[in-house]
Each structure stands twice: as structure tokens, then as C-alpha cells.
Design a protein around this motif. Structure first.
Motif, PDB file in Angstrom:
ATOM      1  N   VAL A 142       0.891  -1.223  -0.025  1.00  0.00           N
ATOM      2  CA  VAL A 142      -0.112  -0.095   0.001  1.00  0.00           C
ATOM      3  C   VAL A 142       1.009   1.160   0.153  1.00  0.00           C
ATOM      4  O   VAL A 142       0.672   2.294  -0.733  1.00  0.00           O
ATOM      5  CB  VAL A 142      -0.970   0.094   1.301  1.00  0.00           C
ATOM      6  N   CYS A 143       1.969   1.329   0.887  1.00  0.00           N
ATOM      7  CA  CYS A 143       2.738   2.525   0.875  1.00  0.00           C
ATOM      8  C   CYS A 143       3.484   2.873  -0.277  1.00  0.00           C
ATOM      9  O   CYS A 143       3.483   3.992  -1.027  1.00  0.00           O
ATOM     10  CB  CYS A 143       3.657   2.209   1.992  1.00  0.00           C
ATOM     11  N   VAL A 144       4.104   1.663  -1.057  1.00  0.00           N
ATOM     12  CA  VAL A 144       4.891   1.737  -2.227  1.00  0.00           C
ATOM     13  C   VAL A 144       3.904   2.077  -3.393  1.00  0.00           C
ATOM     14  O   VAL A 144       4.427   3.006  -4.083  1.00  0.00           O
ATOM     15  CB  VAL A 144       5.644   0.406  -2.581  1.00  0.00           C
ATOM     16  N   SER A 145       2.783   1.822  -3.369  1.00  0.00           N
ATOM     17  CA  SER A 145       1.880   1.689  -4.445  1.00  0.00           C
ATOM     18  C   SER A 145       1.165   2.945  -4.308  1.00  0.00           C
ATOM     19  O   SER A 145       1.118   3.712  -5.563  1.00  0.00           O
ATOM     20  CB  SER A 145       0.726   0.688  -4.334  1.00  0.00           C
ATOM     21  N   THR A 146       1.086   3.577  -3.281  1.00  0.00           N
ATOM     22  CA  THR A 146       0.373   4.859  -2.874  1.00  0.00           C
ATOM     23  C   THR A 146       1.270   6.036  -3.761  1.00  0.00           C
ATOM     24  O   THR A 146       1.067   6.739  -4.485  1.00  0.00           O
ATOM     25  CB  THR A 146       0.017   5.298  -1.727  1.00  0.00           C
ATOM     26  N   LYS A 147       2.582   5.940  -3.214  1.00  0.00           N
ATOM     27  CA  LYS A 147       3.519   7.135  -3.742  1.00  0.00           C
ATOM     28  C   LYS A 147       3.833   6.856  -5.353  1.00  0.00           C
ATOM     29  O   LYS A 147       3.848   7.966  -5.867  1.00  0.00           O
ATOM     30  CB  LYS A 147       4.867   6.696  -2.875  1.00  0.00           C
ATOM     31  N   LYS A 148       3.745   5.638  -5.806  1.00  0.00           N
ATOM     32  CA  LYS A 148       3.959   5.415  -7.215  1.00  0.00           C
ATOM     33  C   LYS A 148       2.695   6.117  -8.126  1.00  0.00           C
ATOM     34  O   LYS A 148       2.959   6.800  -9.123  1.00  0.00           O
ATOM     35  CB  LYS A 148       4.152   3.938  -7.632  1.00  0.00           C
ATOM     36  N   LEU A 149       1.774   5.823  -7.561  1.00  0.00           N
ATOM     37  CA  LEU A 149       0.231   6.478  -8.074  1.00  0.00           C
ATOM     38  C   LEU A 149       0.233   8.071  -8.342  1.00  0.00           C
ATOM     39  O   LEU A 149       0.118   8.541  -9.182  1.00  0.00           O
ATOM     40  CB  LEU A 149      -0.665   5.971  -7.629  1.00  0.00           C
ATOM     41  N   ILE A 150       0.640   8.630  -7.219  1.00  0.00           N
ATOM     42  CA  ILE A 150       0.800   9.944  -6.907  1.00  0.00           C
ATOM     43  C   ILE A 150       1.800  10.468  -7.961  1.00  0.00           C
ATOM     44  O   ILE A 150       1.694  11.468  -8.680  1.00  0.00           O
ATOM     45  CB  ILE A 150       1.116  10.340  -5.288  1.00  0.00           C
ATOM     46  N   ASP A 151       2.965   9.802  -7.925  1.00  0.00           N
ATOM     47  CA  ASP A 151       4.143  10.084  -8.683  1.00  0.00           C
ATOM     48  C   ASP A 151       3.507  10.196 -10.547  1.00  0.00           C
ATOM     49  O   ASP A 151       3.950  10.937 -11.353  1.00  0.00           O
ATOM     50  CB  ASP A 151       5.333   9.422  -8.491  1.00  0.00           C
ATOM     51  N   GLN A 152       2.950   8.850 -10.736  1.00  0.00           N
ATOM     52  CA  GLN A 152       2.704   8.390 -12.201  1.00  0.00           C
ATOM     53  C   GLN A 152       1.467   9.710 -12.846  1.00  0.00           C
ATOM     54  O   GLN A 152       1.607  10.177 -13.865  1.00  0.00           O
ATOM     55  CB  GLN A 152       1.968   7.187 -12.248  1.00  0.00           C
ATOM     56  N   ALA A 153       0.584  10.020 -11.755  1.00  0.00           N
ATOM     57  CA  ALA A 153      -0.548  11.006 -12.271  1.00  0.00           C
ATOM     58  C   ALA A 153      -0.140  12.475 -11.963  1.00  0.00           C
ATOM     59  O   ALA A 153      -0.792  13.324 -12.581  1.00  0.00           O
ATOM     60  CB  ALA A 153      -1.800  10.540 -11.057  1.00  0.00           C
ATOM     61  N   SER A 154       1.001  12.746 -11.513  1.00  0.00           N
ATOM     62  CA  SER A 154       1.692  13.985 -11.266  1.00  0.00           C
ATOM     63  C   SER A 154       0.371  15.027 -10.492  1.00  0.00           C
ATOM     64  O   SER A 154      -0.001  16.030 -10.902  1.00  0.00           O
ATOM     65  CB  SER A 154       1.910  14.560 -12.593  1.00  0.00           C
ATOM     66  N   ILE A 155      -0.260  14.198  -9.322  1.00  0.00           N
ATOM     67  CA  ILE A 155      -1.112  14.977  -8.689  1.00  0.00           C
ATOM     68  C   ILE A 155      -0.644  15.296  -7.230  1.00  0.00           C
ATOM     69  O   ILE A 155       0.573  14.822  -6.911  1.00  0.00           O
ATOM     70  CB  ILE A 155      -2.523  14.203  -8.643  1.00  0.00           C
ATOM     71  N   ALA A 156      -1.214  16.167  -6.678  1.00  0.00           N
ATOM     72  CA  ALA A 156      -0.811  16.706  -5.350  1.00  0.00           C
ATOM     73  C   ALA A 156      -1.684  15.579  -4.465  1.00  0.00           C
ATOM     74  O   ALA A 156      -2.907  15.211  -4.871  1.00  0.00           O
ATOM     75  CB  ALA A 156      -1.552  18.009  -5.072  1.00  0.00           C
ATOM     76  N   PRO A 157      -1.104  15.045  -3.349  1.00  0.00           N
ATOM     77  CA  PRO A 157      -2.029  14.262  -2.586  1.00  0.00           C
ATOM     78  C   PRO A 157      -3.279  14.597  -2.049  1.00  0.00           C
ATOM     79  O   PRO A 157      -4.219  13.998  -1.747  1.00  0.00           O
ATOM     80  CB  PRO A 157      -0.655  13.970  -1.425  1.00  0.00           C
ATOM     81  N   ALA A 158      -3.099  16.073  -1.952  1.00  0.00           N
ATOM     82  CA  ALA A 158      -4.622  16.827  -1.406  1.00  0.00           C
ATOM     83  C   ALA A 158      -5.689  16.385  -2.285  1.00  0.00           C
ATOM     84  O   ALA A 158      -6.735  16.755  -1.992  1.00  0.00           O
ATOM     85  CB  ALA A 158      -4.298  18.331  -1.211  1.00  0.00           C
ATOM     86  N   GLN A 159      -5.265  16.044  -3.544  1.00  0.00           N
ATOM     87  CA  GLN A 159      -6.437  16.105  -4.708  1.00  0.00           C
ATOM     88  C   GLN A 159      -7.231  14.801  -4.332  1.00  0.00           C
ATOM     89  O   GLN A 159      -8.025  14.577  -5.135  1.00  0.00           O
ATOM     90  CB  GLN A 159      -6.002  16.128  -5.879  1.00  0.00           C
TER      91      GLN A 159
END
Length: 504
Positions: free
Chosen positions: A55-72
Motif C-alpha cells: 500500500v505504501c509503495v503503490s500509493t507513492k507510485k500512483l501519486i507520482d505517475q499521475a502527477s497530482i497533489a496528495p490533497a487531490q
């Protein structure tokens, strides 16, 4: 600011993490694998900490892939493997590896409940047959064989429940996951006092029950550091993978039905009440919409049977440029004829759950002769898997369910030939979506969106499913398959005593 829905699908082989926008568009996805341990024959365990790392690794990777702010990210929700046991202490620390759905060590404990309450009564209460694959029997095994761990256990959780605790510091489970434990009264949606008393399970060790769209808590500061999420982001329960897949398939109104074909396969439908089969061929989960049920039948070796044919008969096959091994198999199977030149395949390589519930069942090709080709074997495998699924479908039809069309999902839906065979054997219109493998995560994402108010209700699932193709049944092929179907059922029945003699 655009908002997104993050869903984690905690499967048996790994975590499929996905990010959707509020219109159902898939923005990004990633996969993180983890191990399964088999300490003894019949035992199957996983380390919950591996899930958390995923979960930790995948979440960071998705945020990076999508180029979004975590707050979104508007919500985090889960789909996950069902029927396991994660025993944790008061601080949410796992006391041992999790026993997962494939762990069958608790057969004696399951039999004990059956003798005490009765097989039919358990089915009536829980909507399921009694089985060692469910969570309840595993808990009793733990109590009897590892009493120190049982005493230390504060809560017995499911995979997603443990991860939600890691994110929020709060304990709970949802109705869909609870309905796969052999512990829940499926009508009252409360833990069954009769079963808890018979098994002597401490109810205080079970989590509180919530709807799948319930916001159990928010991401803590510690979880935010580990995942890259924003502290305070809502965390929504989600549900068991089968129920999430149904919602992701748009199966929401009474009578909606779908077929998923992966390594295993199931047929499930949305119903306003449980469907109890007189022969107990099928079973019932609670839908993500907790006002509905999900009658279901699951067979063991669907895609796994076709993979076996691939491995045994196509290992040295020569492929054309850009041709996959499955392309070749389907091409040769299409070169055969409906009925595979009167060759029958019984798909029981792993025993069978629905419709026969016979762990001793064995696979077989029946009618093979010197003129049969590799393509006949491939086609017979596709037809035999489909006929076994038709036995499940017939149980629903016998319960009064009218089926004229059916959604198809999973890897098996990639084959146009198989899709047509399904239409012909079932006698229904087969509808195929553009996204074949995202149903479980999509269902979880919808639950998350409904939970935080970003989506109006579960009916948005209908608009999220985008149809790609339709296959209508061929009447002449139907007549051939109707005849083969009767031979298929009789073949299984006549081989039952042989299976028993061949069983180890």
C-alpha cells in the motif's frame, strides 16, 4: 481542484492500486507483488506487513505517475481477498501471519459446527455452506491450537480491515467481508449468536460492522509519512473482492448478472434477498449496497484449465510475428467445431466448489479418439469450463431468475471465441466492457466516492461501465451445446465413485 479516488485491491498475488477521477476514468494503475507461504500441506499464509508495504509503495507510485497533489485524493478505499484471519493485539500489531482464503487447515472445526447446528441450518443462517475456507473455522483452529495467540488477540480482522487500521488507527469491517465468514446472520446483518455459542468464539474479538461506504476514519500523521498521503484524508471501508467486482461491473439492480473469468471463475447477480439453492450449489454475499445481496457460484479451475492446456500441449508451439500463445490456441480452437468433434472436458483440476462442492473431483477428457487434434483439446477445454458455469447459471434460473444478457469480465473475456461460446452455451447475450481487469478496484473506488459524497450513490456504477462488444447466441450452436450439456452433467455424476477411488 480536481478530485480523485484511490482504490487498493489486495489480491492473493499482490496489490493492484488504481486512481480514478469522479467520472470513472482510469488515471493511473500499478501492481506490487508479495509472497504466500505454505508451512504445511493445506496451509496458506501471508505476512500482513507485506500488504502494508504494498500500500505504501503503490500509493507513492500512483501519486507520482499521475502527477497530482496528495490533497487531490478525496478518499482511499479497499477491495481485498476475503475469508482470511488477521489476528492483532490492541495496538493493531499482527500476532502471527494471516491465514488466507486458500488455507484449509480447519476442516475438523468446520465439521464440528456442522454436527452441532446442522449443515442446512448453517446455510440458512449464513447463506453459505460450512467450510474450512471461511474465517470462522480458522478462528476456532487458532483457539484450539494456538491458545496463547487467541488470548492475546484483540480483534480478528480481514486483509482490508488491517490496512484501514494502519491508515486510521480504527478497527472495523464491512457487511460484505463479514458475510464471507460463516459467522454472520445474513438477514439481520448481525453476528449469529447460535454459531458463536456453538464454536465458543468471543464476540468481543470481532470487529464492529459498517456499510461499505462508511468513512471509518482519516489518515493519521504517521500513515501520511509512510504513504505520501495527506493527513486527514477520509478512509472508506470498501469491501470483499467479490462484492467490489459486482459493483464495478455495474451489477446493482435486482436481476443484474455478470460472469468473471480469471484463473477461477464465478457468476453472480444482484438480488433484493438471499437466494438459497435447495442443493446448496450457490452461496450469498452481501452487496456493497448493504440493502442488496450477491448470490454467487464459484468454480475452481477456469482460466487455470486453459493455462494447463497451454503448458501441456503448446510448450513448443511456433508463433507468428506478434502472435501470443493464446492467439494460437484460440485460432486452433476456432478451427475445430462446436462440440469439439464430440470431445468433452471436465474442468476439475483442483477439485470443485460450485456447483458440485466435491474436493475429490478430477479433470478428464472424455471421447478422445485418434482423429482429435490439439485444437479440439483447446476448444473442448473452453466448452467444458463454460458448461460447468452453466450448471451454476441453471441453479439461478431454477430459483426464478430470468437471464437474457450478462456482462463478462476478466482475462477470459479477451478471447472473442470464448465470448461466443459463452453466449451459445448460456443462450444469452454476452456484453463485454472496455476495461476487463479493473472491476474490483472500480467497485472499491465507487464505494469511496459515495462515502465522501463525491458520487451521488451506487447507481453511478452503470455509467462507469463502458461497453466494447456484444455477442448474441447462435441458435444452431445452442442446439449442439444443449445436447453436450446433458452429457456433461451425466459424465460428472457417473465419475463421482471413480473420483473417490482415485483420491489420495
Amino acid at each position: 481542484m480536481t478530485k480523485f479516488l484511490l482504490a487498493h485491491d489486495i489480491g492473493t498475488t499482490g496489490n493492484k492500486a488504481t486512481l480514478y477521477d469522479q467520472d470513472g476514468n482510469l488515471i493511473a494503475k500499478t501492481f506490487f507483488a508479495y509472497a504466500t507461504y505454505f508451512p504445511k500441506v493445506g496451509w496458506a499464509e501471508q505476512n500482513p506487513e507485506d500488504w502494508w508495504k504494498a500500500v505504501c509503495v503503490s500509493t507513492k507510485k500512483l501519486i507520482d505517475q499521475a502527477s497530482i497533489a496528495p490533497a487531490q485524493i478525496a478518499s482511499i478505499s479497499f477491495s481485498a481477498q476475503m475469508q482470511g484471519v488477521v489476528s492483532v493485539d490492541e495496538n493493531g500489531q499482527p500476532l502471527r501471519h494471516a491465514m488466507i482464503w486458500a488455507d484449509m487447515r480447519a476442516e475438523q472445526q468446520a465439521n464440528q459446527l456442522s454436527e452441532t447446528i446442522g449443515f442446512a441450518e448453517i446455510y440458512n443462517i449464513t447463506g453459505h455452506r460450512i467450510s474450512s475456507s471461511y474465517s470462522g473455522a480458522k478462528m476456532v483452529w487458532l483457539k484450539e491450537h494456538q491458545p496463547d495467540i487467541y488470548k492475546q488477540t484483540y480483534k480478528h480482522l480481514h486483509a482490508k480491515d488491517y490496512l484501514i487500521y494502519k491508515l486510521t488507527g480504527r478497527f472495523g469491517t464491512d457487511y460484505s467481508d463479514a458475510s464471507g465468514m460463516n459467522l454472520l446472520d445474513i438477514r439481520s446483518k448481525q453476528w449469529s449468536s447460535a454459531i458463536l455459542e456453538a464454536w465458543e468464539i468471543d464476540e468481543a474479538k470481532l470487529p464492529e460492522l459498517y456499510p461499505s461506504s462508511h468513512v471509518l476514519g482519516e489518515v493519521t500523521s504517521q500513515a501520511a509519512k509512510e504513504t505520501g498521503l495527506t493527513q486527514g484524508t477520509p478512509v472508506v471501508m470498501g469491501g470483499g473482492d467479490g462484492s467490489c467486482a459486482a459493483l464495478g461491473a455495474g451489477i446493482i439492480e435486482d436481476g443484474d448478472i455478470f460472469n468473471y473469468i480469471g484463473s477461477s471463475s464465478w457468476i453472480a447477480l444482484s438480488s433484493n434477498k438471499p437466494v438459497l439453492d435447495p442443493e446448496m450449489k450457490t452461496f450469498n454475499f452481501i452487496h456493497l449496497d448493504e440493502t442488496k445481496y450477491l448470490p454467487c457460484g464459484t468454480m475452481q479451475a477456469a482460466g487455470a484449465s486453459y493455462q494447463w492446456v497451454r503448458d501441456q500441449f503448446y510448450q513448443d508451439a511456433k508463433l507468428a510475428e506478434n502472435q501470443s500463445i493464446y492467439d494460437l490456441m484460440n485460432e486452433e480452437a476456432a478451427g475445430s467445431i462446436p462440440g469439439a468433434n464430440k470431445l468433452l472436458y471436465l474442468p476439475y483440476l483442483l477439485g470443485e466448489r460450485s456447483p458440485w462442492w466435491n474436493p475429490q473431483a478430477k479433470g478428464a477428457f472424455i471421447g478422445i479418439n485418434i482423429k482429435h487434434t490439439r485444437g479440439d483439446l483447446a476448444r473442448a477445454a473452453l466448452e467444458g469450463i463454460t458448461m460447468n458455469l452453466r450448471v451454476i447459471l441453471e441453479a439461478f434460473r431454477n430459483a426464478g431468475q430470468t437471464v437474457e444478457e450478462m456482462w463478462l469480465f476478466g482475462g477470459g473475456a479477451k478471447s472473442a471465441l470464448w465470448r461466443q461460446i459463452l453466449a451459445d452455451v448460456y443462450g444469452v447475450q454476452i456484453k463485454v466492457p472496455k476495461l476487463l481487469d479493473e472491476t474490483t478496484s472500480m467497485g472499491a473506488a465507487i464505494a469511496g466516492g459515495v462515502g465522501v459524497g463525491l458520487l451521488k450513490d451506487f447507481t453511478v456504477a452503470k455509467s462507469w461501465v463502458d461497453q466494447q462488444a456484444t455477442h448474441a447466441p447462435n441458435k444452431s450452436n445452442q442446439a449442439i451445446y444443449d445436447n453436450m450439456f446433458n452429457i456433461f452433467k451425466r459424465s460428472y455424476e457417473q465419475l463421482v465413485p471413480i473420483y473417490k477411488e482415485l483420491h489420495d
